[in-house]
Design an enzyme around this catalytic site. Structure first.
Site, PDB file in Angstrom:
ATOM      1  N   HIS A   1       7.358  84.925  51.296  1.00 30.48           N
ATOM      2  CA  HIS A   1       8.262  84.808  50.147  1.00 30.48           C
ATOM      3  C   HIS A   1       7.570  85.164  48.825  1.00 30.48           C
ATOM      4  O   HIS A   1       8.120  84.878  47.760  1.00 30.48           O
ATOM      5  CB  HIS A   1       8.814  83.379  50.043  1.00 30.48           C
ATOM      6  CG  HIS A   1       9.785  83.032  51.142  1.00 30.48           C
ATOM      7  ND1 HIS A   1      11.002  83.655  51.290  1.00 30.48           N
ATOM      8  CD2 HIS A   1       9.711  82.131  52.153  1.00 30.48           C
ATOM      9  CE1 HIS A   1      11.641  83.144  52.327  1.00 30.48           C
ATOM     10  NE2 HIS A   1      10.877  82.212  52.884  1.00 30.48           N
TER      11      HIS A   1
ATOM     12  N   ASP B   1      13.888  75.591  55.792  1.00 31.36           N
ATOM     13  CA  ASP B   1      14.605  76.374  56.806  1.00 31.36           C
ATOM     14  C   ASP B   1      15.224  75.469  57.858  1.00 31.36           C
ATOM     15  O   ASP B   1      16.334  75.724  58.336  1.00 31.36           O
ATOM     16  CB  ASP B   1      13.665  77.401  57.446  1.00 31.36           C
ATOM     17  CG  ASP B   1      13.558  78.660  56.589  1.00 31.36           C
ATOM     18  OD1 ASP B   1      14.607  79.260  56.303  1.00 31.36           O
ATOM     19  OD2 ASP B   1      12.444  79.022  56.177  1.00 31.36           O
TER      20      ASP B   1
END
Ligand code: 3PY
Ligand code: MG
Length: 238
Positions: A31, A161
Site C-alpha cells: 500500500h 482486511d
C-alpha cells in the site's frame, strides 16, 4: 517486538525510527510508494540505526520476495495468504535449498556484493524472517492447514482486511473481531507459531501485545507524524 508500518520515501525517517528504539519497520510495497531503489536506501538506513527492516510485498510473487531479500531486508511479509498452497509458495520463494528454491545471486546487496563467504550467505539467508498475513475468511477457514506449513516465523492477522471479509469493514474493535482474533491466536499458539498483528490505537496495541501478539505493528510513520503535528498545534493554541 514492536514496530511501525512505513510509507515514506525518505530514508532519513527510517533511520530516525531506528534511533527511537523501535524494533522493526515494515517497508510497505503493498500500500506504499516504495520502489526497489528506495528500498535499498531504506534497508541501509535501517541497518545504520539498528532497526530490523521487513518488506511487505504485494503478494505471493517469487520475484518480488527474492528481490526484497536480495536488497538485504531482515525479512519479508506476504499479504493475504488464503491457502496452505500459497503459504508453501511463499516459503519456497523466500528460502534457498533445501527449504525452498529462491532465485540465487550472490552478488546482491544482501551478500555484500559478493564479499560475504558463500556458505555464510546461504546459511544466514535462510534465517531471515518470513511473516505470513492471514486476513480473509478463506484464510481463516484454511488456518489449520496453513499452520501446518513449515518455514515461516510469524502468523500475522490483518485486522482491516479481515473486518472487511466478515462484512464489517474498518470495525476492527467489533466483538466479532475479538472472537476471531482469539480463535486464531489459540490455534497459532497450539502449533507453536508466533503471532503478529496491527493496531492503530495505543490501548488496542497494548492489549494485543500483552495477549501474546509479540510482533506488534502500530500505525504508519506518516500518520504518527501527522498526529504528533496535530496535537502540537492544538496544545500550543489552547
Ligand atoms: C490489515 O489490517 O489488513 C493489514 O494488512 C495490516 O495493516
Ligand atoms: Mg491487509
Amino acid at each position: 517486538m514492536i514496530g511501525v508500518f512505513s510509507k515514506t520515501t525518505d530514508s532519513n525517517l527510517i533511520e530516525a525510527l531506528g534511533y527511537s528504539g523501535m524494533d522493526f519497520v515494515i517497508l510497505d510495497q503493498e500500500h506504499g510508494p516504495i520502489t526497489n531503489e528506495t528500498l535499498h536506501n531504506h534497508v541501509r538506513a535501517a541497518k545504520v540505526s539498528g532497526i530490523k527492516s521487513i518488506v511487505r510485498v504485494k503478494g505471493v510473487d517469487a520475484n518480488a520476495i527474492g528481490s526484497a531479500l536480495d536488497a538485504g531486508a531482515d525479512g519479508v511479509q506476504i499479504p493475504n495468504i488464503s491457502t496452505a498452497e500459497e503459504a508453501k509458495s511463499a516459503v519456497n520463494a523466500a528460502k534457498f535449498y533445501p527449504a525452498g528454491s529462491r532465485g540465487v545471486c550472490r552478488f546482491v546487496k544482501a551478500a555484500e556484493f559478493g564479499s560475504k563467504a558463500k556458505e555464510e550467505y546461504f546459511k544466514n539467508a535462510n534465517e531471515k524472517m518470513l511473516i505470513l498475513q492471514v486476513e480473509g475468511k478463506e484464510g481463516i477457514n484454511n488456518l489449520d492447514k496453513i499452520l501446518e506449513v513449515q518455514g515461516f516465523d510469524v502468523l500475522f492477522i490483518g485486522p482491516y482486511d479481515l473486518s472487511q471479509s466478515i462484512g464489517i469493514p474498518g470495525q476492527v474493535e467489533h466483538p466479532k473481531m475479538d472472537e476471531l482474533m482469539n480463535e486464531v491466536s489459540e490455534k497459532a499458539k497450539c502449533k507453536g507459531k508466533r503471532l503478529g498483528t496491527f493496531a492503530d490505537s495505543i490501548t488496542t496495541a497494548r492489549k494485543l501485545y500483552h495477549k501474546g501478539f509479540e510482533y506488534l505493528s502500530y500505525s504508519v510513520d506518516l500518520n504518527i507524524f501527522l498526529e504528533a503535528a496535530q496535537s502540537l498545534k492544538n496544545e500550543i493554541s489552547e
